[in-house]
Design an enzyme around this catalytic site. Structure first.
Site, PDB file in Angstrom:
ATOM      1  N   ASP A 164      59.299  22.046  64.135  1.00  0.00           N
ATOM      2  CA  ASP A 164      60.308  22.960  64.670  1.00  0.00           C
ATOM      3  C   ASP A 164      59.931  23.421  66.083  1.00  0.00           C
ATOM      4  O   ASP A 164      59.370  22.656  66.852  1.00  0.00           O
ATOM      5  CB  ASP A 164      60.432  24.149  63.703  1.00  0.00           C
ATOM      6  CG  ASP A 164      61.826  24.731  63.666  1.00  0.00           C
ATOM      7  OD1 ASP A 164      62.242  25.347  64.668  1.00  0.00           O
ATOM      8  OD2 ASP A 164      62.507  24.595  62.636  1.00  0.00           O
ATOM      9  N   HIS A 200      63.170  30.260  66.105  1.00  0.00           N
ATOM     10  CA  HIS A 200      63.708  29.477  64.996  1.00  0.00           C
ATOM     11  C   HIS A 200      62.615  29.015  64.039  1.00  0.00           C
ATOM     12  O   HIS A 200      62.751  29.133  62.807  1.00  0.00           O
ATOM     13  CB  HIS A 200      64.470  28.281  65.563  1.00  0.00           C
ATOM     14  CG  HIS A 200      65.176  27.440  64.555  1.00  0.00           C
ATOM     15  ND1 HIS A 200      64.570  26.385  63.920  1.00  0.00           N
ATOM     16  CD2 HIS A 200      66.451  27.476  64.088  1.00  0.00           C
ATOM     17  CE1 HIS A 200      65.441  25.806  63.097  1.00  0.00           C
ATOM     18  NE2 HIS A 200      66.596  26.445  63.191  1.00  0.00           N
ATOM     19  N   SER A 353      69.722  25.124  58.788  1.00  0.00           N
ATOM     20  CA  SER A 353      68.327  25.383  59.169  1.00  0.00           C
ATOM     21  C   SER A 353      67.700  26.433  58.275  1.00  0.00           C
ATOM     22  O   SER A 353      66.490  26.430  58.054  1.00  0.00           O
ATOM     23  CB  SER A 353      68.246  25.862  60.621  1.00  0.00           C
ATOM     24  OG  SER A 353      68.206  24.797  61.527  1.00  0.00           O
TER      25      SER A 353
END
EC number: 3.4.21.-
Length: 426
Positions: A164, A200, A353
Site C-alpha cells: 500500500d 490509506h 480498500s
C-alpha cells in the site's frame, strides 16, 4: 546462371529463416487506461539460468546506452529493478526504453512477453460511520455494535504484509504493552522515506491489526510501500513489492493485503499466483468502478481472495465492482480506522480498500486459530465455502436472470472457543 541459382538459394534460405522464427511479439496493455509512457515490464521465459538472465540484461543495457547517445531530448532510464519469484520461476525486469531498445527486447529469444506499465491506485473514498467489526462477528447487525473474537488467537503468530502507501508504525493502534510496535517496515519501491504520506495504508493496517479497530488484534503488520503520497503507483512497483513479500514471508503464517488496483495486467496476476504458491494467503480489493472485476488487476487473479464492499445494511456498495470473480463482500462503507497524520489520528473512509483488510484480518485470525498455520488454499476455502443463506436476496445484473444473489453469511467457529466470526459473502 550460377548467380540466379545463388539468388534462389538465398531466397529459399530467407523463407526458411522466417518460417522458423518465433512469433512477432507485441506489447500487451499498450494504450490501456493509466498506461505509463515508455515504461515496460519485461517477463522472461521460465527456466533461464542466472547467467542467461544477466547476459540478456547486460546486452539490453548496452544496446540502450548506445542508442541513447544518438538521441536528443530526455533519455529513457533503461533496465531498472529486476524481479524473480522462486516459488514459480516468474522473473524479469522493469524499465524505461526508447522504441529501438523496446524492439530489441521484443526480438530477444529470452523474453516471454512485454507489458506496458500502468498506474495503480488506492480504492478509497471519505465518508462517515463505524460498524465493520460488529458485522464480521454477529448475525444480528443492529446497534449497538460489538465485536466478539477469540482473544487467545486474534492473529497471534501471523504477519500481514500491507502492500500500500506505507504504515505509520508509531501509531497507538499498533503499540504493545511493553512499548514495542506490531507494525514494522519491510520494503519501499517509491522513495527513500519510510513513512505513510497518504494515510490509506495506515487505515488498512488498523483494520487488519489495530488494537481498537482491528480484526486480528495480535497480528503483526509489515509496510510494503508501493504507492506514493498521492495514492498512486505503477504496476512495476507493485510487482517488485510482491516479489519482496514472496521471498521474505513465512509460508502458512502470512497474509498479503492489497487494497489497490488498475488495468488488467498479466504480469500482476502472475505475481499473485507466485505469492499464493509461496504459501501466502493473498486478499485483494475488487475495485470501486462499479464494473465487472474481471477487467482489473489484481482483482481478476484467480488465486486471490477478491473482496467487494457492502454497507451497514448489508447492501452491496454502489461503488463496488462485482461479477463472478468476487469471492467475498465485506464491510466497506463508512469504516473507521487509524490515520497517518498523528499517532492518535483516526478517519472514516469508504471503498473496497476498506473491505479488503477486514478479510485479510480474518485470514490472519483463521491462521492463528489453526495449529501449525494454514496454507492459502485452506484459508481460501475456509472463507469462501463455509456459507449459508442470509435472509433476503436480489438479482445480480451481471448474472443470467435465473441466477440470484443469496445473501450469504459465512459463519465459522474457531476451534479454540465458541466465539463466532461472520462475514457476508457472494
Amino acid at each position: 546462371m550460377l548467380t540466379n541459382g545463388l539468388i534462389s538459394l538465398l531466397a529459399i534460405a530467407g523463407l526458411a529463416t522466417n518460417a522458423f522464427a518465433g512469433p512477432i511479439r507485441k506489447v500487451s496493455n499498450a494504450g490501456a487506461a493509466g498506461a505509463i509512457a515508455d515504461k515496460y515490464i519485461v517477463v522472461l521465459k521460465k527456466g533461464l539460468s542466472d547467467s542467461a538472465v544477466s547476459k540478456h540484461t547486460n546486452r539490453i543495457s548496452s544496446f540502450h546506452s548506445n542508442v541513447a547517445r544518438d538521441l536528443t531530448g530526455a533519455r529513457a532510464h533503461g533496465v531498472g529493478r529486476k524481479f524473480r519469484f522462486s516459488s514459480t520461476g516468474f522473473n524479469g525486469y522493469v524499465g524505461g526504453f526508447d522504441k529501438a531498445t523496446l524492439q530489441e527486447i521484443l526480438n530477444s529469444p529470452e523474453v516471454d512477453y512485454v507489458e506496458q506499465d500502468t498506474v495503480v491506485t488506492t480504492y478509497a473514498e471519505q465518508t462517515d460511520s463505524t460498524w465493520g467489526l460488529d458485522r464480521i462477528s454477529h448475525e444480528d447487525y443492529s446497534a449497538p455494535y460489538t465485536y466478539e473474537y477469540d482473544e487467545t488467537a486474534a492473529g497471534a503468530g501471523t504477519t500481514v504484509y500491507v502492500i500500500d502507501t506505507g504504515i505509520r508504525i508509531s501509531h497507538d493502534e499498533f503499540q504493545t504493552v511493553n512499548g514495542s510496535s506490531r507494525a514494522t517496515w519491510g520494503f519501499n519501491s517509491v522513495d527513500k522515506t519510510d513513512s505513510d504520506g497518504n494515510g490509506h495504508g495506515t487505515h488498512c493496517a488498523g483494520t487488519i491489526a489495530g488494537k481498537t479497530y482491528g480484526v486480528s488484534k495480535k497480528a503483526k503488520v509489515v509496510a510494503v510501500k508501493v504507492l506514493s503520497a498521492g495514492g498512486s503507483g505503477s504496476t512495476a512497483g507493485v510487482v517488485s513489492g510482491m516479489n519482496w513479500v514472496a521471498e521474505n514471508a513465512t509460508p502458512n503464517f502470512s497474509v498479503a493485503s492489497m487494497s489497490l488496483g488498475g488495468s488488467k495486467s498479466t504480469a500482476l496476476n502472475a505475481a499473485v499466483d507466485c505469492i499464493f504458491n509461496a504459501g501466502i494467503t493473498i486478499v485483494v480489493a475488487a475495485g470501486n468502478e462499479n464494473q465487472d472485476a474481471k477487467n482489473v488487476s489484481p482483482a481478476s487473479a484467480p488465486n486471490a481472495i477478491t473482496v467487494g464492499a457492502i454497507d451497514s445494511s448489508n447492501k452491496i456498495a454502489s461503488l463496488s465492482n462485482w461479477g463472478t470473480l468476487i469471492d467475498v463482500f465485506a464491510p466497506g462503507v463508512g469504516v473507521l480506522s487509524s490515520w497517518a497524520t498523528s499517532d492518535k489520528e483516526t478517519k472514516t473512509i469508504s471503498g473496497t480498500s476498506m473491505a479488503c483488510p477486514h478479510v485479510a484480518g480474518l485470514a490472519a485470525y483463521y491462521i492463528s486459530a489453526s495449529e501449525g498455520g494454514a496454507d492459502p488454499a485452506t484459508i481460501t476455502d475456509k472463507i469462501t465455502s463455509s456459507r449459508r443463506q442470509w435472509s433476503g436476496h436480489r438479482e445480480h445484473p451481471w448474472l443470467p436472470k435465473q441466477d440470484r444473489l443469496q445473501r450469504i453469511c459465512l459463519s465459522t467457529h474457531s476451534p479454540k472457543t465458541n466465539h463466532q466470526v461472520t462475514i457476508v459473502a457472494s
